[in-house]
Design an enzyme around this catalytic site. Structure first.
Site, PDB file in Angstrom:
ATOM      1  N   ASN A   1       0.838  -1.200   0.000  1.00  0.00           N
ATOM      2  CA  ASN A   1       0.000   0.000   0.000  1.00  0.00           C
ATOM      3  C   ASN A   1       0.871   1.247   0.000  1.00  0.00           C
ATOM      4  O   ASN A   1       1.950   1.283   0.595  1.00  0.00           O
ATOM      5  CB  ASN A   1      -1.038   0.002   1.123  1.00  0.00           C
TER       6      ASN A   1
ATOM      7  N   GLU B   1       0.426   5.259   0.659  1.00  0.00           N
ATOM      8  CA  GLU B   1      -0.458   6.315   1.144  1.00  0.00           C
ATOM      9  C   GLU B   1      -0.014   7.680   0.634  1.00  0.00           C
ATOM     10  O   GLU B   1       1.037   7.808  -0.010  1.00  0.00           O
ATOM     11  CB  GLU B   1      -0.505   6.252   2.686  1.00  0.00           C
TER      12      GLU B   1
ATOM     13  N   GLU C   1      -3.098  -4.663  -2.998  1.00  0.00           N
ATOM     14  CA  GLU C   1      -3.629  -5.605  -3.993  1.00  0.00           C
ATOM     15  C   GLU C   1      -3.730  -4.968  -5.371  1.00  0.00           C
ATOM     16  O   GLU C   1      -3.412  -5.580  -6.390  1.00  0.00           O
ATOM     17  CB  GLU C   1      -5.014  -6.100  -3.568  1.00  0.00           C
TER      18      GLU C   1
HETATM   19  N1  THU Z   1      -5.282  -1.458   2.617  1.00  0.00           N
HETATM   20  C1  THU Z   1      -4.733  -2.289   1.678  1.00  0.00           C
HETATM   21  O1  THU Z   1      -3.605  -2.074   1.217  1.00  0.00           O
HETATM   22  N2  THU Z   1      -5.463  -3.341   1.257  1.00  0.00           N
HETATM   23  C2  THU Z   1      -6.709  -3.660   1.708  1.00  0.00           C
HETATM   24  O2  THU Z   1      -7.350  -4.558   1.177  1.00  0.00           O
HETATM   25  C3  THU Z   1      -7.260  -2.925   2.854  1.00  0.00           C
HETATM   26  C4  THU Z   1      -6.603  -1.639   3.176  1.00  0.00           C
HETATM   27  C5  THU Z   1      -4.494  -0.317   3.081  1.00  0.00           C
HETATM   28  C6  THU Z   1      -5.028   1.028   2.668  1.00  0.00           C
HETATM   29  C7  THU Z   1      -4.448   1.913   3.757  1.00  0.00           C
HETATM   30  O3  THU Z   1      -3.133   2.282   3.365  1.00  0.00           O
HETATM   31  C8  THU Z   1      -4.359   1.028   4.965  1.00  0.00           C
HETATM   32  O4  THU Z   1      -4.457  -0.309   4.494  1.00  0.00           O
HETATM   33  C9  THU Z   1      -5.441   1.276   6.015  1.00  0.00           C
HETATM   34  O5  THU Z   1      -6.693   1.219   5.435  1.00  0.00           O
END
Ligand code: THU
Length: 131
Positions: free
Chosen positions: A42, A44, A55
């Site tokens: 992820n 941000e 994903e």
């Molecule tokens: N997040 C993911 O990377 N995948 C998911 O399926 C759920 C949420 C991340 C987004 C954000 O950076 C952090 O988790 C908290 O929501």
């Protein structure tokens, strides 16, 4: 073993997560039908809504590299296994309606498995569009 390789790749990718706001690191590893593994973490942003899930980073990397069919994805989260968010389920469904989703924690210890149709029932896909 393919599952162990995928989990290891997801854990490694998790280590590259950019999560200064949520501090919730996620790693993903997507296995293509031609045997390649595409990873994602992820990412941000100070403009929070621009955050991208691990994903979809893995999926879009794979698509942009020419991969199309996928058999499995491993997702590594924090204290316990976490399921992909709704947006990621839909994005994955486009290319892999029967994808095996392997969910694990930050250590790769606890493992939970589901097929995508169980996570996204009665889903909408390309075949539902009018000709
Ligand atoms: N997040 C993911 O990377 N995948 C998911 O399926 C759920 C949420 C991340 C987004 C954000 O950076 C952090 O988790 C908290 O929501």
């Amino acid at each position: 073993m393919e599952e162990a390789r995928l989990i290891a790749a997801a854990l490694e990718a998790r280590g590259r997560a950019y999560v200064p706001y949520s501090h919730f690191a996620v790693g993903a590893a997507l296995l293509s039908a031609d045997g390649r593994i595409f990873t994602g973490c992820n990412v941000e942003n100070a403009s929070y809504g621009l955050t991208m899930c691990a994903e979809r980073v893995a999926l879009f990397k794979a698509i942009s590299e020419g991969a199309r069919g996928f058999t499995a994805i491993a997702i590594a989260c924090g204290a316990g296994p976490c399921a992909p968010c709704g947006a990621c389920r839909q994005a994955l469904r486009e290319f892999a309606p029967d994808l095996l989703v392997i969910m694990t924690d930050a250590k790769g210890k606890e493992v939970r498995k589901e097929r995508l149709p169980a996570l996204l029932p009665s889903s909408f896909g390309p075949e539902h569009l009018d000709p």
